[in-house]
Design a protein around this motif. Structure first.
Motif, short mmCIF file in Angstrom:
data_model
loop_
_atom_site.label_atom_id
_atom_site.label_comp_id
_atom_site.label_asym_id
_atom_site.label_seq_id
_atom_site.Cartn_x
_atom_site.Cartn_y
_atom_site.Cartn_z
N HIS A 80 -5.91 -7.39 0.90
CA HIS A 80 -5.75 -7.82 -0.38
C HIS A 80 -5.52 -6.57 -1.24
O HIS A 80 -5.54 -5.45 -0.78
CB HIS A 80 -7.01 -8.72 -0.86
CG HIS A 80 -8.15 -7.99 -0.40
ND1 HIS A 80 -9.10 -8.75 0.40
CD2 HIS A 80 -8.95 -7.01 -0.36
CE1 HIS A 80 -10.31 -8.03 0.84
NE2 HIS A 80 -10.36 -7.09 -0.11
N ASN A 81 -5.50 -6.45 -2.68
CA ASN A 81 -5.06 -5.49 -3.56
C ASN A 81 -5.97 -4.34 -3.40
O ASN A 81 -5.38 -3.38 -3.69
CB ASN A 81 -4.89 -6.19 -4.56
CG ASN A 81 -4.31 -4.97 -5.82
OD1 ASN A 81 -5.24 -4.51 -6.32
ND2 ASN A 81 -3.14 -5.18 -6.01
N GLU A 82 -7.31 -4.81 -3.15
CA GLU A 82 -8.34 -3.63 -3.06
C GLU A 82 -8.08 -2.63 -2.21
O GLU A 82 -8.54 -1.47 -2.27
CB GLU A 82 -9.60 -4.15 -3.18
CG GLU A 82 -10.06 -4.75 -4.44
CD GLU A 82 -9.75 -5.97 -4.78
OE1 GLU A 82 -10.17 -6.92 -5.81
OE2 GLU A 82 -8.98 -6.81 -3.90
N ALA A 83 -7.35 -3.04 -0.97
CA ALA A 83 -6.92 -2.35 0.14
C ALA A 83 -6.10 -1.09 -0.59
O ALA A 83 -6.31 -0.04 -0.05
CB ALA A 83 -6.53 -2.83 1.20
N TRP A 84 -5.29 -1.33 -1.29
CA TRP A 84 -4.29 -0.26 -1.91
C TRP A 84 -5.10 0.63 -2.76
O TRP A 84 -4.63 1.74 -2.84
CB TRP A 84 -3.21 -1.00 -2.64
CG TRP A 84 -2.21 -1.97 -2.05
CD1 TRP A 84 -2.21 -1.89 -0.41
CD2 TRP A 84 -1.24 -2.69 -2.44
NE1 TRP A 84 -1.34 -2.75 -0.25
CE2 TRP A 84 -0.53 -3.24 -1.29
CE3 TRP A 84 -0.74 -2.80 -3.78
CZ2 TRP A 84 0.49 -4.25 -1.85
CZ3 TRP A 84 0.39 -3.59 -3.78
CH2 TRP A 84 1.15 -4.26 -2.86
N LEU A 85 -5.97 0.47 -3.21
CA LEU A 85 -6.87 1.01 -4.18
C LEU A 85 -8.00 1.97 -3.24
O LEU A 85 -8.02 3.50 -3.27
CB LEU A 85 -7.92 0.51 -5.17
CG LEU A 85 -7.08 -0.53 -5.94
CD1 LEU A 85 -7.98 -1.06 -7.02
CD2 LEU A 85 -5.94 0.15 -6.92
N ASP A 99 0.09 0.02 7.07
CA ASP A 99 -0.95 -1.16 7.45
C ASP A 99 -1.36 -2.03 6.38
O ASP A 99 -1.38 -3.13 6.69
CB ASP A 99 -2.03 -0.37 8.20
CG ASP A 99 -1.95 0.40 9.30
OD1 ASP A 99 -0.83 -0.17 10.07
OD2 ASP A 99 -2.67 1.20 9.64
N THR A 100 -1.44 -1.40 5.00
CA THR A 100 -1.78 -2.17 3.80
C THR A 100 -0.80 -2.70 3.30
O THR A 100 -1.22 -3.77 2.23
CB THR A 100 -2.60 -1.58 3.02
OG1 THR A 100 -1.69 -0.41 2.23
CG2 THR A 100 -3.82 -0.90 3.57
N GLY A 101 0.40 -2.54 3.72
CA GLY A 101 1.51 -3.11 2.98
C GLY A 101 2.06 -2.28 1.71
O GLY A 101 3.01 -2.76 1.02
N PHE A 102 1.29 -1.35 1.40
CA PHE A 102 1.56 -0.61 0.00
C PHE A 102 2.84 0.09 0.15
O PHE A 102 3.71 0.17 -0.64
CB PHE A 102 0.50 0.30 -0.23
CG PHE A 102 0.45 1.00 -1.54
CD1 PHE A 102 1.18 0.15 -2.70
CD2 PHE A 102 0.07 2.15 -1.83
CE1 PHE A 102 1.04 0.86 -4.01
CE2 PHE A 102 0.12 2.96 -2.97
CZ PHE A 102 0.83 2.19 -4.15
N GLN A 103 3.23 0.61 1.34
CA GLN A 103 4.39 1.25 1.61
C GLN A 103 5.70 0.45 1.45
O GLN A 103 6.66 0.74 0.92
CB GLN A 103 4.67 2.12 3.06
CG GLN A 103 5.75 2.92 3.28
CD GLN A 103 6.02 4.07 2.15
OE1 GLN A 103 5.17 5.07 2.01
NE2 GLN A 103 7.02 4.00 1.56
N ALA A 104 5.77 -0.72 2.32
CA ALA A 104 6.54 -1.77 2.14
C ALA A 104 6.77 -2.09 0.67
O ALA A 104 7.94 -2.34 0.16
CB ALA A 104 6.23 -2.94 2.81
N PHE A 105 5.79 -2.39 -0.27
CA PHE A 105 5.90 -2.74 -1.58
C PHE A 105 6.57 -1.49 -2.30
O PHE A 105 7.50 -1.86 -3.21
CB PHE A 105 4.75 -2.96 -2.06
CG PHE A 105 4.64 -3.58 -3.38
CD1 PHE A 105 5.40 -4.50 -3.96
CD2 PHE A 105 3.62 -3.10 -4.62
CE1 PHE A 105 5.40 -4.95 -5.26
CE2 PHE A 105 3.69 -3.50 -5.85
CZ PHE A 105 4.48 -4.57 -6.26
N ALA A 106 6.16 -0.35 -1.90
CA ALA A 106 7.07 0.88 -2.68
C ALA A 106 8.42 0.84 -2.30
O ALA A 106 9.22 1.39 -3.30
CB ALA A 106 6.10 2.04 -2.21
#
Length: 211
Positions: A117-122, A189-196
């Motif tokens: 979930h979103n908190e993983a990016w933080l 792993d958290t999906g943050f790179q894919a979103f970026a």
């Protein structure tokens, strides 16, 4: 005119954190409007030129049509993976984007999936967590890869911080403001790179050579 972006996520939490996260990824000024995923859509499928849209696909299709009507320049839409065991939401969103583009000129649309979930990016940026919570620089922030539920870990750190009496949403927003993707060691792993990557491909061209 300033670029207008519609940012879609899961309620107040994403409304607080996604806009500042986008500002860390897009080095440009933009006007944002945050909105939750639409909930009052009839169940079932919607067929669009061979695409059978359902679930979050139908929701994104509606979001894109609404954004066009409002004159929005681009859309950033994100879902969480923790309640989506089969990882269907992102697939449905991608299909809806393709269906929409089969009918109308492309509306720049960046899609993301936060895992879990979103908190993983933080949590994945310990420096941002310390700054947002006003914690000493030597405060240990657990690696997101070793935490089963990043939201609970952030809440624990928040409760032990000088900002414990403040609303979590306000604190989460401040943490997001300090996030730097280069410091996020588990961003794949958290999906943050894919979103970026989606933001860079879909939304960055809206700004041309703007600084």
């Amino acid at each position: 005119m300033m670029v207008r972006l519609r940012i879609v996520g899961d309620g107040e939490r994403d409304a607080a954190t996604l806009p500042p996260l986008l500002r860390t990824l897009l080095p440009h000024k933009f006007q944002d409007e945050s909105t939750p995923w639409p909930v009052r859509l009839h169940a079932g499928q919607r067929k669009v030129r061979g695409y059978a849209l359902k679930g979050y696909g139908r929701k994104l299709y509606y979001v894109l049509r609404s954004a066009r009507s409002a004159g929005v320049d681009g859309v950033a839409a994100c879902v969480d993976a923790d309640k989506d065991r089969n990882r269907e939401r992102l697939k449905q969103m991608i299909e809806a984007r393709e269906a929409d583009r089969s009918e109308l000129p492309s509306l720049p649309t960046a899609l993301g999936e936060a895992r879990p979930h979103n908190e993983a990016w933080l949590l994945d940026d310990p420096a941002a967590v310390r700054k947002g919570l006003c914690l000493p620089k030597d405060t240990e922030v657990p690696a997101v890869s070793r935490v089963a539920y990043p939201k609970a870990e952030l809440e624990r750190l928040h409760n032990a911080s000088p900002r414990a009496d403040e609303r979590p949403l306000d604190v989460w927003r401040d943490i997001a403001t300090h996030v730097q993707i280069e410091r996020s060691n588990h961003r794949e792993d958290t999906g943050f790179q894919a979103f970026a990557d989606e933001i860079n491909r879909e939304l960055a061209p809206l700004f041309g050579n703007a600084g």
